[in-house]
Design an enzyme around this catalytic site. Sequence first.
Site, PDB file in Angstrom:
ATOM      1  CE1 TYR A  97      50.277 -42.902  49.275  1.00  0.00           C
ATOM      2  CE2 TYR A  97      51.343 -42.689  51.396  1.00  0.00           C
ATOM      3  CZ  TYR A  97      51.032 -42.170  50.163  1.00  0.00           C
ATOM      4  OH  TYR A  97      51.483 -40.938  49.815  1.00  0.00           O
ATOM      5  NE  ARG A 139      59.211 -35.286  48.681  1.00  0.00           N
ATOM      6  CZ  ARG A 139      58.253 -35.240  49.609  1.00  0.00           C
ATOM      7  NH1 ARG A 139      58.208 -34.260  50.439  1.00  0.00           N
ATOM      8  NH2 ARG A 139      57.312 -36.166  49.710  1.00  0.00           N
ATOM      9  CE  LYS A 141      49.219 -39.519  51.021  1.00  0.00           C
ATOM     10  NZ  LYS A 141      49.879 -38.413  51.671  1.00  0.00           N
ATOM     11  CD  GLU A 149      50.570 -36.552  48.835  1.00  0.00           C
ATOM     12  OE1 GLU A 149      49.576 -36.037  49.370  1.00  0.00           O
ATOM     13  OE2 GLU A 149      51.448 -37.151  49.461  1.00  0.00           O
ATOM     14  CG  ASP A 150      54.932 -36.920  47.494  1.00  0.00           C
ATOM     15  OD1 ASP A 150      54.906 -36.440  48.642  1.00  0.00           O
ATOM     16  OD2 ASP A 150      55.008 -38.141  47.286  1.00  0.00           O
ATOM     17  CG  ASP A 190      48.827 -35.384  53.264  1.00  0.00           C
ATOM     18  OD1 ASP A 190      48.169 -35.065  54.272  1.00  0.00           O
ATOM     19  OD2 ASP A 190      49.358 -36.496  53.134  1.00  0.00           O
ATOM     20  CG  ASP A 191      53.953 -33.849  50.802  1.00  0.00           C
ATOM     21  OD1 ASP A 191      53.975 -35.057  51.036  1.00  0.00           O
ATOM     22  OD2 ASP A 191      53.623 -33.365  49.698  1.00  0.00           O
ATOM     23  CG  ASN A 203      57.487 -42.412  54.881  1.00  0.00           C
ATOM     24  OD1 ASN A 203      57.632 -43.286  55.691  1.00  0.00           O
ATOM     25  ND2 ASN A 203      56.542 -41.499  54.936  1.00  0.00           N
TER      26      ASN A 203
END
Length: 535
Positions: free
Chosen positions: A92, A145, A163, A234-235, A257-258, A396
């Site tokens: 990850y 993203r 993930k 996600e993202d 999750d973000d 990150n």
Amino acid sequence: MNKRGIEVLKDSRLSKSTAFTKEEKVTLGLRGLLPYAISSQDRQKLRVIENIRRKDSNIEKYIFLSALQDRNERLFYRTVIDYIQEILPIIYTPTVGEVCQQFSHIYRIDKGFYITPEDKGDIAELLDNWPQKDVRVIVVTDGSRILGLGDLGCNGIGIPIGKLSLYTAGGGIRPEYCLPIMLDMGTDNEKLLDEIFYLGYPHKRLQGNEYDEIVEEFVMAVQEKYPKALIQFEDFITPNAYKILEKYMEKVLCFNDDIQGTAAVALAGIYTSLRIKNEAFKDQKIMFLGAGSAATGIADLLVKAFMTDGLTEEESLKKLWFIDINGLLVKDSPNLMSHNLPYAHECPNMPFLEAIREIKPTILVGASGAAGAFTQEVIETMCEINAMPVVFALSNPTSKSECTAEQAYTWSQGNIIFASGSPFEPVTIGQKTFVPGQGNNVYIFPGIGLGAIAVEAKYLPDSVFLIAASELARQIHQSDLDQGTLYPKLTNLRTISFEIAVAVANHLCEIGLAQAEKPKNMRTHIKDIMYDPSY
Ligand code: NAD
């Protein structure tokens, strides 16, 4: 028909490689196909670790581990679980970011599932091609993203794959229950579109209704094919992330999750930092750098947490302030997005440093992707206005962090409570060594996923994320706090996920959102469904 011989060795779920016993070699037709010696899984694991440590680049380590996953899945998970601290940064963040950037160059065997605009109208049919019929967790991205790295198009598939490995290693969700999906809607990254090796849908991103229709078809196809599956978004770029979450969060079993995972992990970090400072949560004032999905997600959950502590919504909102690229977010700020509106206060605009001096936050949270934005002056100012400031640099990968752990501890002379999004080494200031905690979402999502599937949740309300944050904060030992660490040791990840899952599942039963009958003993039930990779 049961597999035999080379077919057993080629099946990553069946293969034990050199661990097959003498009897198994006979009954499975493996005699001659393996060397004489029989290794235990523990010995194999040591061999794996020796191989990983021999490689000098993280991306090579990733490729090696990914190939092991394709060859011997149980050995892969045994090694990840037992060496989670060492392996997490490889499978990850930060390595996965590098992997996504180089995806079209290092492409090997596929582990993901790809849906493009050409599949419109056929998505349910397409899902029939996935070999597993009982899927319980889907992680899906559109690659728009990826971490703090921007639009990586179809190369973002590394994120759902990583993930889901953590759902299995950290949360004990069976690997066959996991499905990583790339909603490949094209890319606006010109460099990728010009690249000869690029493997994605080679067009500009789909926008507007056309995009929304594919997302809708995808979500509905999942309901038809995998009605018990949790979808983790996600993202996605922030406006789409919010749009999708708002549309589906009370309709289907899903979360982002973000937004929500980050919020729970940050709230847990805030709760533990207050244990160190011995201060009440309702007395805090929090400033965010960056007003994107991570920061507003955290703020939205903080509002709920303040309200559980007895504050009104209005009082809660006044405790939360945002700085974005144009300075303080205020009523007059141009182009405010709907998720920013509640936090745009009646106040003149001002730059970051001035806003810290004026507003006097007790906690500063960076979720901007702006490397180095927490300068020495910023940290020193936070120290001037607080006896012990709390600073989280969540961006990150490591290269995007608002400041490093070393900078935070040095500039504050060790008088700071610090956590980051990416891992940093311990820092020694004078006599004291600080071990910076990593506010990694991995502390939250596997436990929430496990709890949700344990009782076949209908959907996940915000209260689930509050419960998960409190449970995570409960898992931190005094010995961690003594070193300035706000999060528990990753080596305890399976226990942490288990405890979160139990709390979440019980809560879902209490509020009537569990579709399965409540088990007589929730702890035994959850323990029983957790995957164990031992042979
Ligand atoms: P986002 O793109 O939605 O938001 C980033 C925001 O920061 C944008 O509004 C942007 O305008 C603003 N920004 C950029 N440069 C700035 C600057 N110099 N000053 C002030 N504002 C600036 O992204 P996101 O999903 O909110 O994620 C932000 C970062 O947080 C990423 O680096 C991501 O990897 C990280 N993140 C960390 C965790 C974690 O540690 N657990 C979880 C989620 C996201």
